[in-house]
Design a protein around this motif. Sequence first.
Motif, PDB file in Angstrom:
ATOM      1  N   VAL A  57       9.133  22.004  60.016  1.00 15.77           N
ATOM      2  CA  VAL A  57       9.202  20.557  60.211  1.00 15.77           C
ATOM      3  C   VAL A  57       8.266  19.793  59.275  1.00 15.77           C
ATOM      4  N   PHE A  58       7.231  20.476  58.756  1.00 15.07           N
ATOM      5  CA  PHE A  58       6.305  19.855  57.809  1.00 15.07           C
ATOM      6  C   PHE A  58       6.690  20.151  56.357  1.00 15.07           C
ATOM      7  N   ASP A  59       7.833  20.805  56.164  1.00 14.30           N
ATOM      8  CA  ASP A  59       8.342  21.191  54.847  1.00 14.30           C
ATOM      9  C   ASP A  59       7.522  22.315  54.222  1.00 14.30           C
ATOM     10  N   ASN A  60       6.803  23.096  55.045  1.00 14.40           N
ATOM     11  CA  ASN A  60       6.147  24.296  54.560  1.00 14.40           C
ATOM     12  C   ASN A  60       7.181  25.403  54.381  1.00 14.40           C
ATOM     13  N   CYS A  61       6.988  26.238  53.385  1.00 13.34           N
ATOM     14  CA  CYS A  61       7.890  27.356  53.114  1.00 13.34           C
ATOM     15  C   CYS A  61       7.479  28.555  53.978  1.00 13.34           C
ATOM     16  N   VAL A  62       8.414  29.059  54.784  1.00 15.45           N
ATOM     17  CA  VAL A  62       8.120  30.124  55.749  1.00 15.45           C
ATOM     18  C   VAL A  62       9.091  31.278  55.544  1.00 15.45           C
ATOM     19  N   ALA A  63       8.550  32.495  55.444  1.00 19.84           N
ATOM     20  CA  ALA A  63       9.372  33.701  55.400  1.00 19.84           C
ATOM     21  C   ALA A  63       9.469  34.264  56.814  1.00 19.84           C
ATOM     22  N   VAL A  64      10.688  34.588  57.244  1.00 17.30           N
ATOM     23  CA  VAL A  64      10.930  35.112  58.589  1.00 17.30           C
ATOM     24  C   VAL A  64      11.498  36.521  58.458  1.00 17.30           C
ATOM     25  N   ALA A  65      10.773  37.506  59.010  1.00 18.80           N
ATOM     26  CA  ALA A  65      11.163  38.910  58.880  1.00 18.80           C
ATOM     27  C   ALA A  65      11.473  39.512  60.242  1.00 18.80           C
ATOM     28  N   THR A  66      12.507  40.345  60.295  1.00 18.67           N
ATOM     29  CA  THR A  66      12.795  41.162  61.477  1.00 18.67           C
ATOM     30  C   THR A  66      12.778  42.626  61.064  1.00 18.67           C
ATOM     31  N   PHE A  67      12.555  43.508  62.037  1.00 21.12           N
ATOM     32  CA  PHE A  67      12.359  44.924  61.738  1.00 21.12           C
ATOM     33  C   PHE A  67      13.207  45.787  62.671  1.00 21.12           C
ATOM     34  N   SER A  68      13.376  47.036  62.279  1.00 18.85           N
ATOM     35  CA  SER A  68      14.013  48.032  63.128  1.00 18.85           C
ATOM     36  C   SER A  68      13.163  49.299  63.123  1.00 18.85           C
ATOM     37  N   GLY A  69      13.326  50.137  64.133  1.00 18.73           N
ATOM     38  CA  GLY A  69      12.564  51.372  64.205  1.00 18.73           C
ATOM     39  C   GLY A  69      11.150  51.156  64.701  1.00 18.73           C
ATOM     40  N   GLU A  70      10.320  52.200  64.576  1.00 20.98           N
ATOM     41  CA  GLU A  70       8.935  52.166  65.037  1.00 20.98           C
ATOM     42  C   GLU A  70       7.983  52.405  63.867  1.00 20.98           C
ATOM     43  N   THR A  71       6.759  51.946  64.035  1.00 17.65           N
ATOM     44  CA  THR A  71       5.747  52.132  63.003  1.00 17.65           C
ATOM     45  C   THR A  71       4.364  52.095  63.641  1.00 17.65           C
ATOM     46  N   ARG A  72       3.382  52.633  62.935  1.00 21.73           N
ATOM     47  CA  ARG A  72       1.992  52.546  63.398  1.00 21.73           C
ATOM     48  C   ARG A  72       1.172  51.624  62.492  1.00 21.73           C
ATOM     49  N   GLU A  73       1.847  51.020  61.528  1.00 18.58           N
ATOM     50  CA  GLU A  73       1.131  50.105  60.631  1.00 18.58           C
ATOM     51  C   GLU A  73       2.101  49.081  60.064  1.00 18.58           C
ATOM     52  N   LEU A  74       1.606  47.874  59.875  1.00 21.91           N
ATOM     53  CA  LEU A  74       2.335  46.823  59.176  1.00 21.91           C
ATOM     54  C   LEU A  74       1.416  46.279  58.095  1.00 21.91           C
ATOM     55  N   ARG A  75       1.913  46.284  56.860  1.00 23.62           N
ATOM     56  CA  ARG A  75       1.132  45.799  55.730  1.00 23.62           C
ATOM     57  C   ARG A  75       1.921  44.721  55.000  1.00 23.62           C
TER      58      ARG A  75
END
Length: 304
Positions: A57-75
Motif C-alpha cells: 500500500v506504500f508502494d514498497n517492493c515486496v517479494a512473496v515466497a512459498t515453500f514445500s517440504g521440510e528444512t532445518r535452515e532458511l537462508r
Amino acid sequence: MTVFSVNHVTTYAYAEPVRLGEHRMMLRPRDSNDQRLLEASLAIDPPPKTLRWIHDVFDNCVAVATFSGETRELRVENRITLEHTPFEGDEFLLDDSARFYPFAYDAEETPDLARSIERHSPDPSGELDRWVRHFLHPGRPTETGELLMTLNYAIKEGFYYERRVEKGTQSALETLARRRGSCRDFATLMMEAARALGFAARFVSGYLYVPDCDGENRHLGGGSTHAWLQIYLPGSGWVEFDPTNGIVGNRDLIRVAVAREARQAIPLYGSYFADNATASTMDVEVRVRQSPSCELPSAPHRNL
C-alpha cells in the motif's frame, strides 16, 4: 555520486525439521532522484516453490515466497548495487509559510498526509507532549529547521543506543522513560514527537553506510538493517532524519521502504510449522561498501 554495494544475509536455524509458511521480503530499494538501483539479486535456500513480486500500500517492493517440504535452515541473501547521490547544497529551501513553527499544511495535501500526522501511540498523561514542547521557544517564533534538527540531535546525545535482536519496537513513552533503545525505537520516538507537534512523519527502513577508513566508526547501527524517519516539509518534501546518528538528509542512508510505523516495514518475516514446539535462532549480517575507495567527505550542514 557514490556507488554502494550491499550484501544482506539472514539465516534462520531450527532445532528440528520444519515446514516453512509464506515469507515476505522487503529488501529491494526503489529508484528515486537520489538513488538509482543498478543491480539486485535475491538468493533463497531452500529454493522457494513460488516467488512473486508485489507493491504494498506504500508502494514498497515486496517479494512473496512459498515453500514445500521440510528444512532445518532458511537462508536469504540480498545483494544490491546502487548509485547514491547525497544532498550537497548549503541550504534546505522551505516555503515561506513553513519557515516558522507552527504552520499549516496546504489544504490539498492535508488529506494525503492525515494518517502520517495522526498520532499512533497513546500519551494519556501528556508526557511526550511536555517533553517535545521543551524544544519550542515560548513567546517568540521557533524556526522549523532549528526545531527539528535540535530534536533529532537531542535524541542522539541524550539517549543510549543499544542493539536489540528481539522482535518488536518500544513505544515512544517506553523509550522516553528508559532513555535507551535501538534505531527503530529512536525513529518511533521522533516520529511520535513530531506528530505531537502536528508534523507528518513516516518510518524508513534501509541500510547505513559506516565509513571506517581510519578504524573508527562514525555511525551507530551498522552491521544490520537500519531505521530512521522522514518528515514532510512544504517546499522540501519528505526529509530524512536519523536520530540514532544525528543525520539530517540522506548522506550514508540507503532507503528501502517507508511506512506509517515500524511493524509495516519489517525487512523479512514469515512463519514455520512443526509437529512439536521447535526453537529457532536468527543471524543477520549486513555489509555496505563504497566503490571506489572509501572517502570521508565532511557532511554539509543543512539549514532548514
